[in-house]
Design a protein around this motif. Structure first.
Motif, PDB file in Angstrom:
ATOM      1  N   ALA A  16       0.820  -1.217   0.000  1.00 40.32           N
ATOM      2  CA  ALA A  16       0.000   0.000   0.000  1.00 40.32           C
ATOM      3  C   ALA A  16       0.855   1.268   0.000  1.00 40.32           C
ATOM      4  O   ALA A  16       0.498   2.269  -0.636  1.00 40.32           O
ATOM      5  CB  ALA A  16      -0.921  -0.011   1.221  1.00 40.32           C
ATOM      6  N   VAL A  17       1.977   1.238   0.706  1.00 37.63           N
ATOM      7  CA  VAL A  17       2.804   2.435   0.866  1.00 37.63           C
ATOM      8  C   VAL A  17       3.792   2.618  -0.290  1.00 37.63           C
ATOM      9  O   VAL A  17       4.223   3.741  -0.561  1.00 37.63           O
ATOM     10  CB  VAL A  17       3.552   2.380   2.221  1.00 37.63           C
ATOM     11  N   ALA A  18       4.138   1.541  -0.972  1.00 41.21           N
ATOM     12  CA  ALA A  18       5.141   1.612  -2.045  1.00 41.21           C
ATOM     13  C   ALA A  18       4.899   2.751  -3.042  1.00 41.21           C
ATOM     14  O   ALA A  18       5.836   3.503  -3.353  1.00 41.21           O
ATOM     15  CB  ALA A  18       5.221   0.271  -2.772  1.00 41.21           C
ATOM     16  N   PRO A  19       3.681   2.923  -3.560  1.00 36.92           N
ATOM     17  CA  PRO A  19       3.469   4.036  -4.498  1.00 36.92           C
ATOM     18  C   PRO A  19       3.723   5.407  -3.878  1.00 36.92           C
ATOM     19  O   PRO A  19       4.091   6.354  -4.586  1.00 36.92           O
ATOM     20  CB  PRO A  19       1.996   3.880  -4.899  1.00 36.92           C
ATOM     21  N   LEU A  20       3.558   5.523  -2.562  1.00 41.83           N
ATOM     22  CA  LEU A  20       3.758   6.804  -1.889  1.00 41.83           C
ATOM     23  C   LEU A  20       5.236   7.187  -1.812  1.00 41.83           C
ATOM     24  O   LEU A  20       5.560   8.359  -1.609  1.00 41.83           O
ATOM     25  CB  LEU A  20       3.168   6.761  -0.474  1.00 41.83           C
ATOM     26  N   VAL A  21       6.123   6.192  -1.950  1.00 41.68           N
ATOM     27  CA  VAL A  21       7.560   6.482  -1.944  1.00 41.68           C
ATOM     28  C   VAL A  21       8.153   6.356  -3.342  1.00 41.68           C
ATOM     29  O   VAL A  21       9.369   6.234  -3.509  1.00 41.68           O
ATOM     30  CB  VAL A  21       8.308   5.561  -0.941  1.00 41.68           C
ATOM     31  N   GLY A  22       7.267   6.372  -4.349  1.00 39.59           N
ATOM     32  CA  GLY A  22       7.728   6.398  -5.734  1.00 39.59           C
ATOM     33  C   GLY A  22       7.974   5.052  -6.369  1.00 39.59           C
ATOM     34  O   GLY A  22       8.589   4.974  -7.437  1.00 39.59           O
ATOM     35  N   LEU A  23       7.506   3.960  -5.755  1.00 41.02           N
ATOM     36  CA  LEU A  23       7.687   2.623  -6.317  1.00 41.02           C
ATOM     37  C   LEU A  23       6.370   2.173  -6.942  1.00 41.02           C
ATOM     38  O   LEU A  23       5.341   2.155  -6.278  1.00 41.02           O
ATOM     39  CB  LEU A  23       8.117   1.639  -5.223  1.00 41.02           C
ATOM     40  N   THR A  24       6.415   1.794  -8.207  1.00 44.94           N
ATOM     41  CA  THR A  24       5.171   1.473  -8.904  1.00 44.94           C
ATOM     42  C   THR A  24       5.192   0.123  -9.609  1.00 44.94           C
ATOM     43  O   THR A  24       4.176  -0.564  -9.661  1.00 44.94           O
ATOM     44  CB  THR A  24       4.841   2.562  -9.945  1.00 44.94           C
ATOM     45  N   SER A  25       6.330  -0.278 -10.172  1.00 49.50           N
ATOM     46  CA  SER A  25       6.386  -1.531 -10.926  1.00 49.50           C
ATOM     47  C   SER A  25       6.502  -2.715  -9.975  1.00 49.50           C
ATOM     48  O   SER A  25       6.892  -2.576  -8.811  1.00 49.50           O
ATOM     49  CB  SER A  25       7.567  -1.525 -11.891  1.00 49.50           C
ATOM     50  N   VAL A  26       6.171  -3.907 -10.479  1.00 47.63           N
ATOM     51  CA  VAL A  26       6.292  -5.130  -9.681  1.00 47.63           C
ATOM     52  C   VAL A  26       7.720  -5.323  -9.194  1.00 47.63           C
ATOM     53  O   VAL A  26       7.963  -5.714  -8.052  1.00 47.63           O
ATOM     54  CB  VAL A  26       5.833  -6.349 -10.504  1.00 47.63           C
TER      55      VAL A  26
END
Length: 265
Positions: A16-26
């Motif tokens: 859930a938090v990954a996109p908030l720190v700029g991580l988007t790809s698998v």
């Protein structure tokens, strides 16, 4: 909570938090979530029977003993006038927001020291996660890493350059993964009857180690049927649906099923 529940909650929080720190790809999200899952087990190093304390035998056993001793001293030095008469060993020093932030900052600074420090921290989190959740998580991370190194994540670069770039990227988020995992652990323990004093040293009702917990009818003990039959399945479902592209895939499947059913009527 059980170790498996902590690891699953860390996995979900990482996704859930990954996109908030700029991580988007698998290739970016999966290693981050795996590290968060592993470090969601770290606070229980203050218990000799925890999986984290038994992971490396005498090595983690000695670390666990040192942590318990430190936590006991810290409790005696900082307890408020209404804190209970406790040893202060389990669910104290490592189960605080302060500990999560400090260890997150420490690992982030170690990550700046080079690729081997980054790799050691990330692998430690992965080993902890695999111990609680099973070897499947290692296979998922290796598949994501392989895709990044040899496939689409870094086109036009060699494998060695891709590995170096990947380690550099991990160094940018490993501190967040450690802090997030530890904090999620504290939130999980707040669901139980014992609660968790994660707001230490903020004084609440005369206690600096005030255990935050749910209202009494909603609390459960570790390993209770509610944890095994409700919380674990929900976390498992969330851990799948939060994967990048999973919700979109479910939506497409739902749309296709709706069209097929409409055609049958």
């Amino acid at each position: 909570m059980m170790g498996r529940s902590h690891a699953l909650s860390g996995w979900c929080a990482g996704l859930a938090v990954a996109p908030l720190v700029g991580l988007t790809s698998v290739a970016e999200v999966v290693p981050f979530a795996a590290a968060t899952a592993g470090y969601a087990l770290l606070p229980d190093l203050d218990h000799p029977g925890a999986s984290a304390s038994r992971l490396l035998g005498p090595v983690t056993g000695l670390i666990s003993a040192a942590i318990r001793a430190f936590s006991s001293v810290l409790y005696k030095l900082t307890k408020g006038p209404r804190d209970e008469d406790s040893t202060g060993k389990h669910r104290h020093a490592t189960h605080t927001l302060v500990a999560a932030v400090l260890l997150g900052m420490l690992t982030a600074s170690l990550g700046d020291r080079g690729k081997w420090a980054v790799l050691a921290i990330a692998v430690t989190g992965l080993v902890l996660a695999a111990d609680a959740l099973g070897d499947w998580i290692v296979l998922v991370v290796l598949a994501a890493a392989g895709w990044s190194v040899f496939g689409a994540a870094l086109p036009g670069t060699g494998a060695a350059d891709s590995v170096q770039a990947g380690l550099t990227q991990i160094g940018g988020w490993i501190g967040v993964a450690v802090a997030l995992g530890m904090f999620v652990h504290c939130l999980g323990d707040s669901l139980t009857r014992s609660g968790c004093p994660w707001l230490w040293p903020l004084p609440i009702r005369g206690e600096t180690w005030y255990e935050l917990r749910l209202p009494k009818p909603l609390r459960f003990s570790t390993g209770h049927w509610c944890e095994r039959m409700v919380i674990v399945p929900l976390l498992t479902l969330g851990g799948v649906l939060l994967l990048p592209g999973a919700l979109q895939a479910v939506q497409r499947l739902f749309d296709a099923t709706s069209i097929w059913l409409a055609g049958q009527s």
